[in-house]
Design a protein around this motif. Structure first.
Motif, short mmCIF file in Angstrom:
data_model
loop_
_atom_site.label_atom_id
_atom_site.label_comp_id
_atom_site.label_asym_id
_atom_site.label_seq_id
_atom_site.Cartn_x
_atom_site.Cartn_y
_atom_site.Cartn_z
N UNK B 198 0.84 -1.20 0.00
CA UNK B 198 0.00 0.00 0.00
C UNK B 198 0.88 1.25 0.00
N UNK B 199 2.18 1.04 0.15
CA UNK B 199 3.11 2.19 0.22
C UNK B 199 3.67 2.45 -1.18
N UNK B 200 2.89 3.12 -1.99
CA UNK B 200 3.24 3.26 -3.41
C UNK B 200 4.49 4.11 -3.64
N UNK B 201 4.60 5.22 -2.92
CA UNK B 201 5.75 6.11 -3.15
C UNK B 201 7.05 5.39 -2.82
N UNK B 236 6.62 11.13 -6.13
CA UNK B 236 6.70 11.41 -4.69
C UNK B 236 5.34 11.40 -4.00
N UNK B 237 4.32 11.80 -4.74
CA UNK B 237 2.99 11.78 -4.08
C UNK B 237 2.08 10.68 -4.65
N UNK B 238 2.73 9.58 -5.04
CA UNK B 238 1.99 8.46 -5.61
C UNK B 238 1.04 7.82 -4.59
N UNK B 239 1.33 8.04 -3.31
CA UNK B 239 0.44 7.49 -2.27
C UNK B 239 -0.98 8.07 -2.38
N UNK B 240 -1.11 9.23 -3.03
CA UNK B 240 -2.45 9.83 -3.20
C UNK B 240 -3.30 9.07 -4.21
N UNK B 241 -2.66 8.14 -4.89
CA UNK B 241 -3.38 7.38 -5.91
C UNK B 241 -4.63 6.70 -5.33
N UNK B 242 -4.50 6.19 -4.13
CA UNK B 242 -5.64 5.49 -3.52
C UNK B 242 -6.79 6.45 -3.22
N UNK B 243 -6.45 7.72 -2.87
CA UNK B 243 -7.51 8.71 -2.64
C UNK B 243 -8.30 8.94 -3.93
N UNK B 244 -7.52 9.07 -5.05
CA UNK B 244 -8.18 9.29 -6.35
C UNK B 244 -9.06 8.08 -6.71
N UNK B 245 -8.51 6.90 -6.43
CA UNK B 245 -9.23 5.67 -6.74
C UNK B 245 -10.55 5.61 -5.96
N UNK B 246 -10.44 5.99 -4.68
CA UNK B 246 -11.61 5.96 -3.80
C UNK B 246 -12.66 6.97 -4.29
N UNK B 247 -12.19 8.17 -4.68
CA UNK B 247 -13.12 9.21 -5.19
C UNK B 247 -13.82 8.72 -6.45
N UNK B 248 -13.03 8.10 -7.35
CA UNK B 248 -13.62 7.59 -8.59
C UNK B 248 -14.68 6.55 -8.32
N UNK B 249 -14.39 5.67 -7.34
CA UNK B 249 -15.36 4.63 -7.00
C UNK B 249 -16.64 5.25 -6.49
N UNK B 250 -16.50 6.28 -5.63
CA UNK B 250 -17.68 6.95 -5.08
C UNK B 250 -18.49 7.62 -6.19
N UNK B 251 -17.75 8.27 -7.14
CA UNK B 251 -18.43 8.94 -8.26
C UNK B 251 -19.23 7.93 -9.08
N UNK B 252 -18.59 6.77 -9.34
CA UNK B 252 -19.26 5.73 -10.13
C UNK B 252 -20.53 5.26 -9.43
#
Lengths: 420, 253
Positions: B198-201, B236-252
């Motif tokens: 889960x530690x992408x960066x 460096x801020x690749x850890x934010x990827x999961x936030x974007x993923x979560x937002x996309x899921x909510x939007x869907x």
């Protein structure tokens, strides 16, 4: 809403439901046949041991009093404090020390005392024929002994409860648990029991009266009133191992006769047996080594196997004059029980992820386990055949033939079916 | 003329599967080539652990194939397993076996219990400061130490495929650095490495490829840089990827 006051009884009911479930399992099984035969053989053996003319001289020995006391002391070790505490209680009951000390533990003592009393009465009933034979039997004496063991066991339970609090009432020999155990569970009761057995029957009532006063005073000392309950804090580091230990003992009893799922296993290093592991595993596959180590360091299966071997041997020896078929049946049943108890070693090892990752095919794993089972059966056959020699050559030959036949059946049919 | 085998490394083809009555994976495919470090990523429940459980042979896929260096898991499970080393998320040990016995068991099962491999194992023990605990039983180990035993048992095999489920869980920072170094070393030797994290960066610094799983399907396969670019992020801020993923899921939804 759940009340702490009712929690113990809820858990007690749940535990009894589990007991009933396991008892049904036990008595529905074909195993009941073995239990009946073993029980009948034990009673027969005991009766013959008591009435056999060859023991007449032995009954006159003064060592019997030592046996009587030791027997009752063993009885006193039976029946522990039943608390039904669960590991999660440490968190969820964190702020309930007062109610647990005042109410939960009170019910716990009540239930534990009933269970422990059943043990004491059983041990006393089994001792009565010996007291009769050794001419120390009298109603007063047996009554006093029973009164003493029952009340002393209750005090032991109270002492155990006391040790589960952070501040104990009994502070003598703190840090010397073994000495304390020997003193309270052996020396003190042993001395009083010897007095009851030694003194003339007419004087036992004096001891009975004195003991009632002492026991009452001790009971009062351990009583937890409102004020005392408010000052007590639970020692979870002692409570949880004690509760888990008791649960394991109960499950262990059922596991002797039926398969008990999710039984927690404990281990002992047993370094002194390392040479056996080294010697036996020299030319054997790695899986054999794994099964052997797991068997040798297990605190459940190995002691159980040893106990079964001993019980089988003693019952067979005690059956003086019994028909050969009965002795052979006991031998065969003992062998079956031993293999029945060994199966969890295989199934438990199989469930481990580590085992699943080993690049060894299933057939090779099964073969290794069968090899170990075969060795255990071989040792059992030798032991029981030797014991049956005491009944004559013919009995020994029949027992050996029967055990070999059962061994082949178990190894070729029963074990492969069970570990498939 | 030498025979060229084009099937080296791990190849997952159209796998569908999961647990009884619960199909988790839906037609997933990806590859881990020799010498490559691939990280499976995704939110909880995406199917990372289920994928790994299929690869180690704990679960049987409903369809699809799993192949490692020309060996199909379904056809030759023992030969397949002899090529993998696995470090689970939670350490799993036999309570009865000492540390030394665990290592010998693993080496014997892989038929490499010899002085050369043992010296390699001992180097690893020293690296993780376990060399004086060979006769200890697992009950005497802390959680971190148990995890280190799993690391030693896996890295000493030098297996063609190393599978690491959450490699840094329960480890101190020193051990984390050592693990990254050892993972890189495995890849340099030509072994494939498949891990989950889960530690992408942090992972972006040493993995070659990310495989993004979402609700049992593969959503993305590519380099860390490609993943960052695709979502307007930096390494460096690749850890934010999961936030974007979560937002996309909510939007869907």
């Amino acid at each position: 809403m759940m009340k702490i006051n009712d929690l113990f009884m809820q858990r007690f009911v749940r535990a009894q439901n589990i007991n009933i479930k396991y008892l049904k399992l036990l008595f529905n099984d074909h195993f009941v046949v073995f239990l009946l035969i073993a029980f009948g053989a034990s009673i027969l053996g005991y009766q013959q041991l008591i009435s056999s003319p060859q023991f007449t001289l032995i009954w006159q020995s003064s060592w019997w009093q030592l046996f009587d006391v030791l027997w009752l002391i063993i009885g006193l070790q039976m029946g522990t404090l039943v608390t039904y505490f669960k590991p999660a209680d440490r968190l969820y009951l964190l702020s309930n020390d007062y109610l647990i000390a005042k109410s939960y533990m009170k019910r716990s003592i009540g239930v534990s005392a009933v269970f422990a009393s059943v043990w004491q009465i059983t041990f006393m009933i089994l001792l009565v024929p010996v007291l009769w034979q050794t001419h120390v039997f009298s109603f007063w004496r047996v009554g006093t002994l029973l009164l003493f063991t029952l009340s002393y066991k209750l005090l032991l339970l109270l002492l155990l409860r006391d040790s589960l609090f952070l501040k104990s009432c009994v502070n003598i020999l703190k840090g010397h648990n073994r000495i304390k155990y020997v003193l309270f569970n052996g020396i003190v009761p042993g001395t009083i029991m010897t007095l009851i057995l030694q003194l003339p029957s007419d004087f036992t009532w004096i001891i009975a009266c004195l003991w009632v006063i002492v026991a009452y005073a001790c009971g009062f000392f351990f009583y937890i009133n409102d004020k005392k309950a408010g000052q007590l804090a639970l020692d979870w580091s002692k409570i949880l191992p004690q509760a888990i230990g008791h649960e394991q003992h109960v499950l262990h009893f059922y596991a002797t006769f039926a398969e008990v799922p999710n039984q927690q296993r404990t281990i002992k290093r047993r370094q002194y047996l390392d040479f056996v592991i080294r010697k036996l595993t020299k030319h054997h596959p790695v899986m054999y080594r794994l099964y052997l180590i797991r068997l040798i360091r297990d605190t459940e299966v190995l002691p159980l196997l040893v106990r079964l071997e001993l019980v089988g041997a003693v019952v067979m020896y005690a059956l003086m004059g019994a028909p050969i078929w009965l002795i052979a049946t006991i031998a065969a049943m003992t062998m079956y029980l031993i293999i029945f108890q060994m199966i969890p070693i295989y199934s438990n090892t199989k469930q481990k992820l580590w085992t699943q990752l080993l690049p060894i095919d299933e057939k090779a794993k099964q073969k290794s386990f069968q090899q170990l089972a075969k060795q255990v059966m071989f040792m059992t056959t030798i032991l029981l055949a030797m014991v049956s020699l005491s009944h004559g050559w013919l009995t020994a030959i029949v027992v050996t033939i029967v055990m070999c036949t059962i061994g082949i059946f178990l190894n070729k049919l029963y074990i492969p079916k069970k570990i498939k | 003329m030498p025979v060229i085998i084009d099937c080296m490394g791990l190849k997952i083809k159209k796998i569908s599967g999961g647990y009884v009555g619960n199909s988790v994976l839906k037609n997933i495919s990806f590859e881990v080539d020799d010498g490559e470090i691939v990280a499976l990523i995704g939110l909880n429940g995406a199917g990372k652990s289920t994928t790994i459980n299929h690869i180690i042979g704990e679960l049987h896929p409903q369809q699809g194939t799993i192949m490692l260096n020309d060996v199909y898991l379904s056809q030759a499970p023992t030969a397949f397993k002899s090529q993998i080393a696995y470090i689970p998320e939670q350490p799993i040990l036999y309570d009865e076996l000492t540390l030394e016995e665990h290592l010998h068991l693993m080496l014997s099962a892989h038929m490499i219990d010899n002085s050369v491999t043992w010296s390699r194992a001992f180097e690893l023990l020293k690296l993780f400061r376990l060399e004086d605990k060979l006769h200890w039983l697992p009950i005497h180990f802390s959680k971190g130490m148990r995890q280190k035993v799993m690391l030693v048992a896996a890295f000493m095999l030098d297996a063609p495929l190393l599978i690491v489920d959450e490699p840094f869980l329960g480890l101190d920072t020193l051990a984390q650095k050592d693990v990254v170094h050892l993972i890189r070393e495995q890849a340099e030797k030509g072994n494939s490495v498949l891990m989950t994290t889960h530690l992408l960066a942090s992972a972006a610094k040493f993995v070659d490829k990310f495989v993004v799983l979402h609700e049992g399907t593969v959503q993305f396969i590519g380099t860390p840089l490609a993943l960052a670019n695709a979502h307007g992020l930096t390494l460096n801020n690749l850890d934010d990827f999961f936030d974007l993923m979560h937002e996309n899921t909510n939007d869907e939804n």
